[in-house]
Design an enzyme around this catalytic site. Structure first.
Site, PDB file in Angstrom:
ATOM      1  N   ASP A 120      62.004  44.497  56.554  1.00  0.00           N
ATOM      2  CA  ASP A 120      62.414  45.060  55.266  1.00  0.00           C
ATOM      3  C   ASP A 120      61.590  46.268  54.830  1.00  0.00           C
ATOM      4  O   ASP A 120      61.919  46.893  53.820  1.00  0.00           O
ATOM      5  CB  ASP A 120      62.329  43.994  54.169  1.00  0.00           C
ATOM      6  CG  ASP A 120      63.371  42.902  54.350  1.00  0.00           C
ATOM      7  OD1 ASP A 120      64.149  42.976  55.316  1.00  0.00           O
ATOM      8  OD2 ASP A 120      63.400  41.972  53.527  1.00  0.00           O
TER       9      ASP A 120
ATOM     10  N   TYR B  46      94.156  33.504  69.142  1.00  0.00           N
ATOM     11  CA  TYR B  46      95.270  33.099  68.291  1.00  0.00           C
ATOM     12  C   TYR B  46      95.660  31.650  68.532  1.00  0.00           C
ATOM     13  O   TYR B  46      95.873  31.234  69.671  1.00  0.00           O
ATOM     14  CB  TYR B  46      96.508  33.970  68.515  1.00  0.00           C
ATOM     15  CG  TYR B  46      97.752  33.312  67.965  1.00  0.00           C
ATOM     16  CD1 TYR B  46      97.875  33.074  66.606  1.00  0.00           C
ATOM     17  CD2 TYR B  46      98.760  32.843  68.812  1.00  0.00           C
ATOM     18  CE1 TYR B  46      98.969  32.400  66.099  1.00  0.00           C
ATOM     19  CE2 TYR B  46      99.862  32.171  68.304  1.00  0.00           C
ATOM     20  CZ  TYR B  46      99.968  31.955  66.955  1.00  0.00           C
ATOM     21  OH  TYR B  46     101.037  31.270  66.443  1.00  0.00           O
TER      22      TYR B  46
ATOM     23  N   CYS C   1      66.549  34.435  52.675  1.00  0.00           N
ATOM     24  CA  CYS C   1      67.999  34.414  52.440  1.00  0.00           C
ATOM     25  C   CYS C   1      68.473  33.019  52.053  1.00  0.00           C
ATOM     26  O   CYS C   1      69.574  32.854  51.534  1.00  0.00           O
ATOM     27  CB  CYS C   1      68.768  34.834  53.688  1.00  0.00           C
ATOM     28  SG  CYS C   1      67.802  35.669  54.937  1.00  0.00           S
TER      29      CYS C   1
ATOM     30  N   GLU D 136      48.523  37.327  56.217  1.00  0.00           N
ATOM     31  CA  GLU D 136      49.637  37.032  55.309  1.00  0.00           C
ATOM     32  C   GLU D 136      49.062  36.731  53.930  1.00  0.00           C
ATOM     33  O   GLU D 136      48.187  35.880  53.772  1.00  0.00           O
ATOM     34  CB  GLU D 136      50.448  35.844  55.839  1.00  0.00           C
ATOM     35  CG  GLU D 136      51.387  35.197  54.834  1.00  0.00           C
ATOM     36  CD  GLU D 136      52.408  36.160  54.213  1.00  0.00           C
ATOM     37  OE1 GLU D 136      52.916  37.041  54.929  1.00  0.00           O
ATOM     38  OE2 GLU D 136      52.666  36.024  52.988  1.00  0.00           O
TER      39      GLU D 136
ATOM     40  N   ARG E 247      49.694  28.150  68.671  1.00  0.00           N
ATOM     41  CA  ARG E 247      50.116  29.057  69.743  1.00  0.00           C
ATOM     42  C   ARG E 247      49.115  30.204  69.926  1.00  0.00           C
ATOM     43  O   ARG E 247      49.480  31.293  70.352  1.00  0.00           O
ATOM     44  CB  ARG E 247      51.498  29.615  69.439  1.00  0.00           C
ATOM     45  CG  ARG E 247      52.609  28.610  69.706  1.00  0.00           C
ATOM     46  CD  ARG E 247      53.937  29.118  69.177  1.00  0.00           C
ATOM     47  NE  ARG E 247      55.040  28.294  69.647  1.00  0.00           N
ATOM     48  CZ  ARG E 247      55.397  27.137  69.087  1.00  0.00           C
ATOM     49  NH1 ARG E 247      54.738  26.679  68.051  1.00  0.00           N
ATOM     50  NH2 ARG E 247      56.415  26.455  69.591  1.00  0.00           N
TER      51      ARG E 247
END
Lengths: 457, 457
Positions: free
Chosen positions: A288, A431, A46, A36, A73
């Site tokens: 993306d 409803y 977002c 990364e 992990r």
């Protein structure tokens, strides 16, 4: 014999894939190395507009899992490290440690490309001036907040009026800015048909936002200190203490392109249903940086959306872990909010339908979010597009207040199921007066669409 | 040659049928006579709790169309007139004018039976005392409000904890009453599985409502003036200034039964898909007096719900008017609200599934209505039931706060389409932080259900 999985990109897709693969296979079976470039992992881009707007306290709230949690992990996560080259033949990637500048090759048995998208940044005079901000990464968010905190003045210009543009307009309004939106398209939210986009335009003006549509930015002006101070178009100049770019994104696939991997018309990687890059069984891609299959248009397109990115990661990790999963495609659902206005869309717009070869009818109705007599029943406009002759639902757009946005999910499921508008009129939807009129607005639209289909013959 | 349509019952189904038939056929083609026992037409009985609770100003707000408005549309509407006998052989009905006592026969070519449902009123000592109220009609609502306005005290007991019971509990809380709910079943909302009903119970207690579950009412006590003053069970006595009966309803089909028309196991009329009474092409029936096909259980059941009643009226009117429409059945969707708590359900409960012959797995998950970091993200519990082996979705129940109730529509459409939980995991649902976590709660439940289906084999 342990296999090695290499992941390029430590955000939603990459780390969801790594985590899911790890769940299915222990470290003795599968070694996982993830590269990364930045400092953060698994965060919600977002959420940045809500952090900027003050609804979310800090960037740590947007991080689903930190680098340390991933490392705990048994994922060998290497932040601050960029992959600069992909050798498909040799099954290896070259990584560069951004701080030290050191480079090295790492081989893989399986590869996940999750390099995400990059914001569009037009080549304009002044585009790199201080005070001009994208909002794609947490680091972008931090830089924008630093500018806002310095508070030179309270005039903001947002360039672009797609999802990011309208969400940032809201964020800046909430921070007390005078907001001008300069938008190349004739209406905001071109993911809607023009008539529905006009409703968004009207509502944004009603919130005190200055809307300048159908206008291209030609330059960004700067003051004596080099800081941005205006946004210029052919006709006018808009003073700006801060400028936010919300022009959309493009798939970040330079690495894949250089490696000769197959790209679609939008520049996104092309994959099969198991999210393997076409023609490359050992390379997966998602999020993306890929194109997804539009199930209605029958072609791929680029849609940058966190929910797809997470699903892709899940599918990739399952398949690498020895399980089985597919991502069948999308119907194009999206919801958005500008202050009290909610906007939902799914399926094809009229022009998409025509471009795909459909002949269609479309209808628009007005209804309310609750029974008309119930307090706070809010008006809602529903547009529904159906195929001629067959009556198959092709798309739905909803603009309204509370209760409008997520109502589009009804149509999203109906689209996935291939329902006709006639079948939709019989849908057994929830409803009660606080939730819906006795005919849900989606049913009212479906009824009108049935008539239009019959009339069109 | 003009035909004559006679409608029995001037509420949702009856008047929707009459109106739709009138839209398609003018008075020279079709004469329409509608008999209604009461004074009101086309009103929302579902709105009565909100009128009582003070959210709706007056009964006129609940009336979609007044008798005068119907008459202006060339419908010969006769209010205050009860149909006392149906002569199927002779194709005629006997009507009685309630005020004058005058009786007469009217012949028909087509008949619509829309006699609705009657509230269950157990044969208990004191049941007819002043201060004991049902809430089925506008007149009931007016009488209850008169009692509340006389304000003898602020202690209310609601008998029953189905939809009407919980909605009336909310209404009375809003009016400042101390509310006790005495409920025969072990949990409120037996339309939910017990584990989900327990969440409703807990939430209602949290609102300050005294919940007495698993307890039958044995008598209603009255004071010296004859007015109700207590609700008695085998174990205790609950002081009451007003008592509201929310014990559910039964189809009002005495007329149809006497005429020999076919009734189902719940006493509701049985119809075909065009809403014609089985075996009688000229007689239509719909709304709360019929049984509807449960598409998942493969049998008919009685579900009194305004949204079905309106659809039935629409279908009946279209068919009588020379059009074509069917009501294919229901999946059993219902939403309800008690103060801030929202409850949604669709499809089969575990016991329904077992009774229908399904073997199923069920899972429950906790999630939130919005992204976890977004303000006011509210917890939500989703239970999902799927068929063993096939993984077909059989039911979904959701209990939570804002955003929980109508989310059940996603599952309602998926049920209608016969989707598997595996298919549901790929649904393209609307995502943005103010609307949903990146995995919608329904998707989270579907993913867990997939695992359960696989584990069950």
């Amino acid at each position: 014999m342990s296999e090695r999985l290499v992941v390029i990109g430590g955000d939603a897709t990459g780390m969801a894939a790594a985590s899911q693969a790890r769940r299915l296979k222990g470290p003795d079976e599968l070694e996982i190395i993830a590269f990364e470039r930045g400092r953060h992992t698994s965060y919600s881009a977002c959420g940045i507009p809500y952090w900027v707007g003050g609804d979310v306290a800090g960037p740590e709230d947007l991080v689903a899992r930190t680098p340390e949690e991933h490392r705990a992990r048994d994922i060998d996560l290497r932040t601050g490290t960029e992959v600069t080259e992909l050798d498909v033949e040799g099954r290896r990637v070259r990584a560069r440690e951004l701080e030290s500048g050191g480079e090295y090759w790492t081989s893989y048995d399986k590869l996940v490309i999750a390099t995400g998208a990059a914001p569009l940044r037009p080549d304009l005079p002044g585009i790199d001036a201080p005070g001009v901000h994208g909002v794609q990464t947490l680091d972008d968010g931090e830089r924008l907040l630093a500018t806002l905190t310095r508070a030179r003045g309270k005039r903001a210009v947002v360039v672009g009026a797609g999802y990011i543009g309208v969400e940032m307009a809201e964020a800046l309004i909430r921070r007390g800015y005078d907001v001008t939106v300069v938008n190349h398209a004739p209406q905001p939210m071109t993911t809607l048909d023009a008539d529905m986009g006009a409703l968004v335009d009207e509502a944004m003006r009603g919130m005190g936002i200055t809307m300048v549509n159908g206008t291209a930015v030609t330059a960004l002006g700067t003051g004596p200190d080099g800081h941005v101070n205006a946004v210029r178009t052919d006709e006018a100049e808009y003073p700006a203490d801060v400028v936010v770019l919300g022009l959309g994104v493009r798939p970040q696939t330079d690495l894949a392109r250089a490696a000769g991997l197959p790209l679609g018309p939008s520049g996104g990687l092309l994959t099969d249903l198991a999210m393997r890059v076409r023609g490359h069984e050992e390379i997966y891609a998602g999020g993306d940086c890929v194109e997804v299959l539009d199930l209605l248009a029958g072609r791929t397109r680029h849609i940058a959306l966190g929910t797809h990115a997470n699903k892709h990661g899940q599918v990739i990790g399952s398949n690498i872990g020895g399980g089985y999963a597919t991502f069948p495609g999308v119907v194009g659902t999206a919801v958005s909010k500008v202050c009290e206005l909610e906007i939902g869309r799914t399926g094809l717009r009229e022009r998409d339908a025509a471009a795909a070869g459909y002949q269609c009818v479309s209808v628009t109705i007005e209804s309310t979010s609750r029974a008309g007599y119930y307090p706070d029943a809010a008006p809602m406009t529903v547009k529904m597009i159906a195929e001629r002759v067959t009556g198959r639902l092709l798309g739905t757009q909803i603009v309204g207040r509370e209760g409008a946005g997520k109502r589009v999910d009804i149509a999203a499921v109906a689209l996935t199921a291939g329902m006709t508008v006639e079948q939709m009129t019989a849908l057994d939807l929830g409803y009660a007066p606080p939730f819906s009129p006795v005919w849900d607005p989606v049913l009212v639209a479906a009824r009108k669409a049935v008539k239009a289909v019959r009339a069109a013959g």
